[in-house]
Design an enzyme around this catalytic site. Structure first.
Site, PDB file in Angstrom:
ATOM      1  N   ARG A 124      11.799  -0.827  11.468  1.00  0.00           N
ATOM      2  CA  ARG A 124      10.702  -0.363  12.328  1.00  0.00           C
ATOM      3  C   ARG A 124      10.514  -1.383  13.450  1.00  0.00           C
ATOM      4  O   ARG A 124      10.553  -2.590  13.180  1.00  0.00           O
ATOM      5  CB  ARG A 124       9.421  -0.317  11.485  1.00  0.00           C
ATOM      6  CG  ARG A 124       8.876   1.067  11.257  1.00  0.00           C
ATOM      7  CD  ARG A 124       7.780   1.050  10.243  1.00  0.00           C
ATOM      8  NE  ARG A 124       6.577   0.343  10.664  1.00  0.00           N
ATOM      9  CZ  ARG A 124       5.461   0.282   9.955  1.00  0.00           C
ATOM     10  NH1 ARG A 124       5.382   0.890   8.794  1.00  0.00           N
ATOM     11  NH2 ARG A 124       4.416  -0.372  10.388  1.00  0.00           N
TER      12      ARG A 124
ATOM     13  N   LYS B 197       0.820  -1.218   0.000  1.00  0.00           N
ATOM     14  CA  LYS B 197       0.000   0.000   0.000  1.00  0.00           C
ATOM     15  C   LYS B 197       0.854   1.269   0.000  1.00  0.00           C
ATOM     16  O   LYS B 197       0.626   2.167  -0.793  1.00  0.00           O
ATOM     17  CB  LYS B 197      -0.919   0.057   1.239  1.00  0.00           C
ATOM     18  CG  LYS B 197      -1.876  -1.089   1.386  1.00  0.00           C
ATOM     19  CD  LYS B 197      -2.837  -0.865   2.549  1.00  0.00           C
ATOM     20  CE  LYS B 197      -2.179  -0.738   3.896  1.00  0.00           C
ATOM     21  NZ  LYS B 197      -1.519  -1.954   4.400  1.00  0.00           N
TER      22      LYS B 197
ATOM     23  N   ARG C 272      11.986  -5.059   5.298  1.00  0.00           N
ATOM     24  CA  ARG C 272      11.842  -3.602   5.146  1.00  0.00           C
ATOM     25  C   ARG C 272      12.823  -2.837   6.037  1.00  0.00           C
ATOM     26  O   ARG C 272      12.987  -3.150   7.198  1.00  0.00           O
ATOM     27  CB  ARG C 272      10.408  -3.196   5.508  1.00  0.00           C
ATOM     28  CG  ARG C 272      10.158  -1.697   5.392  1.00  0.00           C
ATOM     29  CD  ARG C 272       8.721  -1.380   5.179  1.00  0.00           C
ATOM     30  NE  ARG C 272       7.867  -1.862   6.259  1.00  0.00           N
ATOM     31  CZ  ARG C 272       6.539  -1.824   6.211  1.00  0.00           C
ATOM     32  NH1 ARG C 272       5.926  -1.344   5.153  1.00  0.00           N
ATOM     33  NH2 ARG C 272       5.829  -2.269   7.215  1.00  0.00           N
TER      34      ARG C 272
ATOM     35  N   ARG D  95       0.543  -8.704  13.474  1.00  0.00           N
ATOM     36  CA  ARG D  95      -0.142  -7.666  12.676  1.00  0.00           C
ATOM     37  C   ARG D  95      -0.990  -8.317  11.586  1.00  0.00           C
ATOM     38  O   ARG D  95      -2.084  -7.839  11.268  1.00  0.00           O
ATOM     39  CB  ARG D  95       0.894  -6.704  12.056  1.00  0.00           C
ATOM     40  CG  ARG D  95       1.494  -5.771  13.097  1.00  0.00           C
ATOM     41  CD  ARG D  95       2.763  -5.111  12.596  1.00  0.00           C
ATOM     42  NE  ARG D  95       2.543  -4.225  11.474  1.00  0.00           N
ATOM     43  CZ  ARG D  95       3.491  -3.870  10.613  1.00  0.00           C
ATOM     44  NH1 ARG D  95       4.712  -4.326  10.733  1.00  0.00           N
ATOM     45  NH2 ARG D  95       3.202  -3.063   9.622  1.00  0.00           N
TER      46      ARG D  95
ATOM     47  N   ARG E  14      -9.409   0.540   9.164  1.00  0.00           N
ATOM     48  CA  ARG E  14      -8.899  -0.792   9.505  1.00  0.00           C
ATOM     49  C   ARG E  14      -9.934  -1.608  10.264  1.00  0.00           C
ATOM     50  O   ARG E  14      -9.667  -2.755  10.588  1.00  0.00           O
ATOM     51  CB  ARG E  14      -7.653  -0.648  10.362  1.00  0.00           C
ATOM     52  CG  ARG E  14      -6.335  -0.829   9.596  1.00  0.00           C
ATOM     53  CD  ARG E  14      -5.226  -0.672  10.625  1.00  0.00           C
ATOM     54  NE  ARG E  14      -3.971  -1.248  10.290  1.00  0.00           N
ATOM     55  CZ  ARG E  14      -2.955  -0.596   9.752  1.00  0.00           C
ATOM     56  NH1 ARG E  14      -3.088   0.647   9.369  1.00  0.00           N
ATOM     57  NH2 ARG E  14      -1.802  -1.204   9.580  1.00  0.00           N
TER      58      ARG E  14
HETATM   59  P1  AMP Z   1       0.994   0.904   9.294  1.00  0.00           P
HETATM   60  O1  AMP Z   1       2.086   1.897   9.147  1.00  0.00           O
HETATM   61  O2  AMP Z   1      -0.215   1.207   8.455  1.00  0.00           O
HETATM   62  O3  AMP Z   1       1.473  -0.517   9.136  1.00  0.00           O
HETATM   63  O4  AMP Z   1       0.493   1.018  10.821  1.00  0.00           O
HETATM   64  C1  AMP Z   1       1.367   0.746  11.906  1.00  0.00           C
HETATM   65  C2  AMP Z   1       0.563   0.590  13.194  1.00  0.00           C
HETATM   66  O5  AMP Z   1      -0.146   1.806  13.476  1.00  0.00           O
HETATM   67  C3  AMP Z   1      -0.520  -0.490  13.160  1.00  0.00           C
HETATM   68  O6  AMP Z   1      -0.008  -1.777  13.445  1.00  0.00           O
HETATM   69  C4  AMP Z   1      -1.467   0.017  14.249  1.00  0.00           C
HETATM   70  O7  AMP Z   1      -0.948  -0.238  15.528  1.00  0.00           O
HETATM   71  C5  AMP Z   1      -1.430   1.536  14.032  1.00  0.00           C
HETATM   72  N1  AMP Z   1      -2.466   1.996  13.071  1.00  0.00           N
HETATM   73  C6  AMP Z   1      -2.272   2.569  11.850  1.00  0.00           C
HETATM   74  N2  AMP Z   1      -3.437   2.859  11.258  1.00  0.00           N
HETATM   75  C7  AMP Z   1      -4.413   2.452  12.114  1.00  0.00           C
HETATM   76  C8  AMP Z   1      -5.828   2.449  12.065  1.00  0.00           C
HETATM   77  N3  AMP Z   1      -6.492   2.935  10.999  1.00  0.00           N
HETATM   78  N4  AMP Z   1      -6.510   1.953  13.141  1.00  0.00           N
HETATM   79  C9  AMP Z   1      -5.854   1.471  14.219  1.00  0.00           C
HETATM   80  N5  AMP Z   1      -4.525   1.420  14.329  1.00  0.00           N
HETATM   81  C10 AMP Z   1      -3.788   1.907  13.292  1.00  0.00           C
END
Ligand code: AMP
Length: 217
Positions: free
Chosen positions: A163, A14, A128, A174, A89
């Site tokens: 990360r 994404k 990554r 995740r 999400r």
């Molecule tokens: P990402 O960078 O999209 O992989 O998000 C990293 C982390 O941020 C996720 O594992 C969640 O802990 C949190 N996070 C990001 N977007 C959301 C969302 N829309 N709802 C809840 N938690 C989120």
């Protein structure tokens, strides 16, 4: 300009696609994960509340994310359109988004679902790396995205870091959380008639072209 959601598991591509498309179409990319990480780096109240959930690979509570996204969507650059990366999400987040948009006579135009097999997701996430200086993203498990010099950013020479939630153990969690809480959105948007499914495998350039056709349609 369109209001687009990129839907897919962690590691489905994404962020990479959103970056490429933002450059091509000048649509702002809105990543709730990036905004949350920035809040952690800045030591804000939101960052303090979100940190523990993120480190474990759990979702940050809906109420916090909905406040954050409301603020972001109210910014002038998001008036015409945007590409949401990592939001919604949960079904509750999707319903809240639909409601907010309906209040201003608007709606989501396109949801692109990137369908990628689990073993590939783990491989991509574990590989990554990010430049700690400029944020550029690399992947040591993929020649196309590997840095020229091990551990160093091609652009600024900064150190490449992983990360904290990209370790294999957290990545597995995740993906489980995604399957339980986010995957139901595929049906939600299929029913709404806005969903298009793309194969998450294959070269990025090919995916960008496929997405480009959808955006221009
Ligand atoms: P990402 O960078 O999209 O992989 O998000 C990293 C982390 O941020 C996720 O594992 C969640 O802990 C949190 N996070 C990001 N977007 C959301 C969302 N829309 N709802 C809840 N938690 C989120």
């Amino acid at each position: 300009m369109k209001k687009i959601i990129l839907l897919g598991a962690p590691g489905s591509g994404k962020g990479t696609l959103a970056e490429g498309l933002t450059a091509r179409y000048r649509i702002p990319q809105i990543s709730t994960g990036d905004i949350l990480r920035q809040n952690i780096a800045d030591g804000t109240e939101l960052g303090k509340k979100a940190k523990g959930y993120m480190e474990k690979g759990e979702l940050v509570p809906d109420a916090l994310v909905l406040d954050l996204i409301a603020d972001r969507l109210a910014k002038p650059d998001a008036r015409e359109g945007y590409m949401l990366d990592g939001f919604p999400r949960t079904i509750a987040q999707a319903e809240a988004l639909d409601k907010t948009l309906a209040e201003s006579g608007s709606k989501i135009d396109l949801v692109v679902y990137l369908n990628t097999p689990k073993d590939e997701l783990v491989r991509r996430i574990a590989g990554r790396r990010l430049c700690e200086v400029c944020g550029k993203s690399y992947n040591v498990n993929n020649k196309e995205f590997a840095p020229s010099v091990d551990g160093r950013c091609d652009v600024c020479g900064g150190k490449l870091i992983q990360r904290p939630d990209d370790t294999e153990a957290v990545a597995e969690n995740r993906i489980d959380v995604y399957n339980e809480q986010t995957l139901p959105l595929v049906e939600y948007y299929r029913k709404a008639g806005t969903l298009t499914e793309l194969d998450g495998m294959g070269p990025v350039a090919e995916k960008l072209d496929e997405m480009g056709k959808l955006i221009e349609a």
